[in-house]
Structures are given as C-alpha cells and as structure tokens.
Scaffold this motif. Structure first.
Motif, short mmCIF file in Angstrom:
data_model
loop_
_atom_site.label_atom_id
_atom_site.label_comp_id
_atom_site.label_asym_id
_atom_site.label_seq_id
_atom_site.Cartn_x
_atom_site.Cartn_y
_atom_site.Cartn_z
N LEU A 17 -7.97 -6.15 -2.00
CA LEU A 17 -6.65 -5.55 -2.18
C LEU A 17 -6.07 -5.12 -0.83
O LEU A 17 -4.87 -5.27 -0.58
CB LEU A 17 -6.73 -4.35 -3.13
N GLU A 18 -6.93 -4.57 0.03
CA GLU A 18 -6.48 -4.17 1.37
C GLU A 18 -6.00 -5.37 2.17
O GLU A 18 -4.96 -5.31 2.85
CB GLU A 18 -7.62 -3.47 2.10
N LYS A 57 -2.68 -6.49 0.95
CA LYS A 57 -1.65 -5.55 1.40
C LYS A 57 -1.27 -5.81 2.85
O LYS A 57 -0.08 -5.79 3.21
CB LYS A 57 -2.16 -4.11 1.22
N GLN A 109 2.36 -8.69 -7.67
CA GLN A 109 1.77 -7.37 -7.85
C GLN A 109 1.30 -7.15 -9.28
O GLN A 109 1.87 -7.70 -10.22
CB GLN A 109 2.80 -6.29 -7.48
N ASN A 141 0.24 -1.80 -11.33
CA ASN A 141 0.23 -0.60 -10.50
C ASN A 141 0.77 -0.86 -9.09
O ASN A 141 0.47 -0.11 -8.16
CB ASN A 141 -1.19 -0.04 -10.41
N HIS A 142 1.56 -1.94 -8.95
CA HIS A 142 2.23 -2.28 -7.69
C HIS A 142 1.25 -2.66 -6.58
O HIS A 142 1.59 -2.58 -5.40
CB HIS A 142 3.14 -1.14 -7.22
N ARG A 143 0.04 -3.09 -6.93
CA ARG A 143 -0.91 -3.54 -5.92
C ARG A 143 -0.78 -5.06 -5.75
O ARG A 143 -0.73 -5.79 -6.75
CB ARG A 143 -2.34 -3.19 -6.33
#
Length: 589
Positions: A115-116, A119, A207, A210-212
């Motif tokens: 996920l990082e 992002k 996404q 949860n907007h991830r």
C-alpha cells in the motif's frame, strides 16, 4: 481484534455525537435536540434527530438509529472495529496493537508495504502530470473537459516515456526489488532487469473503500496497444471485488448507484454532480462486484455504451444484479455512445432526465429481444410472445409475476388472460413458476393490546431518558421485570442500574447489543414520540397513565403465566400491590 468494553466506552465518550454527525449532516438545533435531513434515506423535511444529552441519533422517517459508533458504521459502511479505530484516531486515543501470529504479522506487514509503494507511485504520477514531462497527458485530460479540481479529486497522473524512472524513485524510498515487483508497477526481463510497466500513459489510481491506492489503470497517449492497461492482481488488488470510484460513490446518498464501463465515464459523471457513479476495472461485471454494491444500495442504473458490445454487457449485468437481489434499470445514452460523450454534448440536466426515465431492466431485455423477431409476421410475433412467456416464468414470486404479466400485456397489446394462459402453459410444461398458494387475506391491526402494551413501555423508557430525574419518583412502583418484551426488559435493567448508581449513559446501552437491527430497536425505544403536553397537570396525568398502563400489563402478563411458577406469582403479587397504590397516588413533577 476485540477491544475491551472500557476502551470502547472511552472512545465513544470522547467523540461527541453532535460534533461527529455535524461533519456529515447539516444540523439545526431545535429545543434540546438537533435536526437535519436523514443521510440514510431521501427526504425533504428533516426527521433525523441527534441528541447531545442521550448521545444518540434517530430518524423518525426510516427508523435508523444508534450511537456515534453505529452512525459511523452505517454512514461509512464499515465494520465495528474500523469505526472504533476511526473515532479513536479522531480523539487521539491510542488503541492496542492486535495480537497476531508471526505469519499473520508478516503478511499484514507486506500488505502495508505494498500500500505504501502504491501511495508513493500515485504521488509520483500526480506530480509528473504537472511537470513539463506530463504536458501531453495534462492537455489530453483538459481536452476531455476535466477541471483541475476533478483531476486532483481522483489523483490523476502521468507516466512518462522513460523506462525506469518510477522504479528508481521507489527504490530511492528504500523499498526492496521483490516488493516493487510484487506491486505490479514493474516488469522484469534479463535484458532490462526491473523496469516500469506503465509509460506514456495518463494514470488513474484505483482506490479501495477507504481511499487507499490498491492499483492503477493507464490510458496510452496515441494509438498504441493496449489502449488501457491495468495493474495485475496482487495481494491488495482483486479486480473482481473492487469498483472504480466506489470510495466516493458509497457515501453519495443518491438512492442508487450508476454503473459505467470506463474510468473517464465515472470521472465525467462525478464532475457533473453524479457522484454515485462507479465502473468495473477493465473486466466484465462480476458477482463479487454485485455483492459489493449490495452493501450500499438496492438499485443500480446501468450506463453502458450504446453500441452492441455495451448492450450485451448490460444484458449480462442485469442477470448478475438480479441474482444478487438488486433492482436494475438501464439509462439510454442515444444518440451518444457513453455518459462522458452525452454529458459533454447535452449537459447534466439532460442526463438527469435520462436517469429519471431509466428503463426497467426486464423491459430493456424484451426490447432487445424483440429486435430478433419480425413483428409484422404473425408466426414470428407468436414466437416472440412465447419467448416473453418463458422469461416471465423467471419471476418466482407470484405477485411479482402477475404484475409483470399485466404490464407486458399492456405494453405489447396482448390480452392479459391470453398472456397469463401462455405463461401458465409454459410453466406447466417445464415445471417453472409453480403457482404460489394464496393465503387468506388478514387485517393487521396496529392497535392490538400487544402493540399498545409495547408502546406504553417504549414511552416510559423514552420519558425517563428525556428526564432522568423522574426515575427517583417512579422507582417505588416500577422495575425492569415490568417490561414484558425481552429487549425492553434488558434495556430497562441496564438503564435503571445506571440511574441507581448515579450514572446516565443511554448511548452505552446501545453498544451492549451486537446486531445492527437490535441497536436500531434500542434507539427507537429511547426516541418514541411523546405527545405534545403544555401544562404541568397534563404532564403529571400523562406520566401517571403511562406508568399505570405498564404496571397493568405487567400484572396481566404474570397472572397469565402464574401456574406453578413462583417467580411469576411473586411478580404478579408485587404488580397488583403497586397497581393498587398507583390507583390512589399522585406523582408530582
């Protein structure tokens, strides 16, 4: 993980319900409560009540109710643990780390790292679009009518033509090659090693709810193939169980969700105000996606392309929606191909008209089916009617089937009885649509003794939560055992125990019930409408009458169950004695 009750209560108490809900709903204070338009159903007059004293909300229109945790669960469509975590973060409360096995921790850590990386990639693409290298992509998006605000909302970006710029950027952030490769952002071969998968493309971050950022879609500049390229499935990205734009659409509260085919359709519709639009992720609509939609709506409007491929996709989606228990309608896009093109040419108002005129999915299926028959030819027309009858057999519920027979008969100018016979004949030959036995009609009366007894119990509990100081005047005459409904008795038991200990915390009582329907029911108990009473004498008489009704019902309830039950006998004797005292007692307020 499961948090201790004491910690949950601390989280709840440090998040004032009026403050939290004000962030989602416009509230106006009226008396001791706040009112606004209910976010859980469409209404024009405010019936959504939020009580700062009780720390709970209740809608007198649709019955939604609960405490601040319940609200967050319903509004954000998240689980209990996640709602507690969101509120804890809001209040600055540190929650304990979950206890997991070593393998589970490693897996969760790897998910977090992926996920990082996504992002970081989204951030890279976002800035690249606004750099000199991204001007081609920016011009393309602006040329499609997208504003800077819309591009920012969806985090749109650009992947330039260099072979490994993104890879180098992510490496510079300290991530290992095996993780970068697993993210799906890169490819690998012996000649080039690890290199960027996306280049010369406008980038659409995908996404989760949860907007991830869990993946990407890229639209190539020019005529290269493939036109659209999506991230492969990874530990955090399952195409069949996610939808583009759902992170925004799930809180749109429009009463429906519009399902499109492409990313640009979704973005154009959101920009035009249709924030309930979503799209599947480069694959055909799936059962998993239908199940996901069922969490947020009961009605799905299909806004697929108007060409042959779009029609076939719509027909397939209709079957999946029906299988998931969702109502489907079809938005007609003609004379344009898709929602983006339609809105650019005719505008948002015209598209809203098409939404209002959306076609029932069954009649859409029949309209497409009719194109395969020559309706001027009697034999072909009869064959069409037989096929319609076959499809009508697909409605298992008799009432629904009868309604559709009537509607189809009127639309296609077929005699109702003739079509009905055709349907019944087909059903008899194939074993489909067996007639449902019709029960005798019965009239349900809402003013039955049982309903009146329950209402009196709700009224008394509401009155006590509105004016907790009145409990001290009632306690000689009332106990939790006088509430003959099990849930009411449990609520009264907790409420009276708190009041005996000098506490008043009705919102905490809601948390003691695990099921959402139970929490709604408890919220209703605490929010039963009391009659408008003006004078003190009228108030005292009303309270006396409610208390007497509850006590009288208690006496009758335990009398009927007395038999050899000594507890029921004791309760009956106590109720009778209290009734006699109440008959000659004035309760002063």
């Amino acid at each position: 993980m499961y948090y201790p009750d004491e910690l949950i209560e601390e989280v709840r108490m440090k998040n004032d319900i009026v403050d939290v809900i004000s962030g989602y709903v416009r509230l106006q204070k009226k008396g001791s409560n706040h009112f606004g338009l209910c976010p859980f159903h469409n209404e024009k007059s405010p019936s959504f009540s939020v009580s700062g004293v009780k720390q709970m909300y209740y809608c007198f229109g649709c019955g939604a109710g609960g405490n601040v945790i319940t609200f967050l669960m319903e509004y954000e469509n998240i689980g209990f643990q996640e709602a507690v975590k969101m509120l804890a973060d809001r209040a600055g409360i540190r929650l304990p780390e979950p206890e997991t096995s070593g393998e589970a921790r490693r897996k969760e850590n790897r998910r977090g790292k992926l996920l990082e990386i996504n992002k970081e990639a989204a951030r890279y693409f976002y800035y690249m679009l606004r750099s000199p290298k991204g001007q081609a992509g920016y011009r393309y998006l602006a040329g499609r009518g997208l504003s800077e605000e819309t591009m920012k909302k969806f985090g749109l970006g650009f992947a330039d033509g260099a072979g490994s710029d993104l890879t180098a950027y992510i490496r510079s952030k300290g991530y290992a090659d095996d993780l970068i490769k697993e993210s799906g952002l890169t490819g690998f071969d012996e000649k080039r090693g690890l290199h960027d998968k996306f280049w010369n493309r406008v980038m659409f971050p995908i996404q989760d709810g949860n907007h991830r950022v869990i993946g990407f879609g890229g639209r190539v500049m020019g005529d290269a193939k493939p036109k659209y390229l999506n991230s492969p499935e990874t530990m955090i990205f399952d195409k069949s169980r996610n939808l583009y734009g759902l992170n925004f659409a799930r809180t749109a509260r429009k009463g429906n969700i519009i399902l499109c085919e492409g990313y640009m359709d979704v973005i154009a519709m959101h920009q035009a105000g249709f924030t309930q639009a979503v799209a599947s992720l480069g694959t055909a609509f799936t059962e998993g996606q239908a199940g996901l939609l069922r969490r947020y709506t009961e009605e799905v409007l299909l806004a697929y392309d108007s060409d042959g491929a779009g029609v076939n996709a719509a027909l397939r989606a209709i079957g999946i929606l029906k299988g998931a228990g969702l109502r489907g309608k079809v938005i007609t896009m003609r004379p344009y191909k898709d929602p983006d093109e339609f809105i650019q040419n005719l505008g948002a108002e015209a598209f809203q008209e098409r939404i209002d005129q959306a076609e029932n999915s069954f009649f859409f299926e029949l309209r497409i089916l009719e194109q395969n028959y020559h309706m001027e030819d009697p034999e072909s027309k009869t064959a069409f009617h037989r096929e319609v009858a076959r499809k009508l057999c697909g409605f298992e519920e008799e009432v629904e089937r009868e309604n559709y027979i009537e509607a189809v008969a009127e639309k296609y100018h077929i005699g109702f009885e003739n079509l009905r016979k055709l349907v019944n004949g087909y059903a008899a030959r194939t074993g489909l649509a067996q007639p449902v036995a019709r029960p005798r009609a019965t009239v349900t009366r809402r003013d039955t003794p049982e309903e009146n007894a329950k209402r009196s119990q709700r009224l008394l509990l509401t009155w006590i939560t509105e004016e907790p100081e009145v409990y001290q005047k009632l306690r000689p005459y009332i106990s939790a055992e006088d509430f003959t409904e099990e849930m009411y008795r449990n609520v009264a038991d907790r409420l009276f125990l708190d009041l005996e200990q000098g506490k008043f915390n009705p919102a905490a009582i809601i948390s003691a019930f695990e099921e959402e329907e139970e929490q709604r029911a408890v919220a209703e108990i605490f929010n039963t409408k009391l009659a408008e009473i003006t004078t003190p004498a009228e108030r005292e008489k009303a309270l006396h009458d409610i208390l007497y009704a509850v006590k009288k019902n208690s006496f009758e309830y335990y009398s009927a169950r007395m038999g050899t039950d000594m507890d029921a006998l004791k309760q009956m004797i106590a109720a009778k004695k209290a009734l006699e005292e109440l008959g000659k007692t004035h309760i002063s307020l």
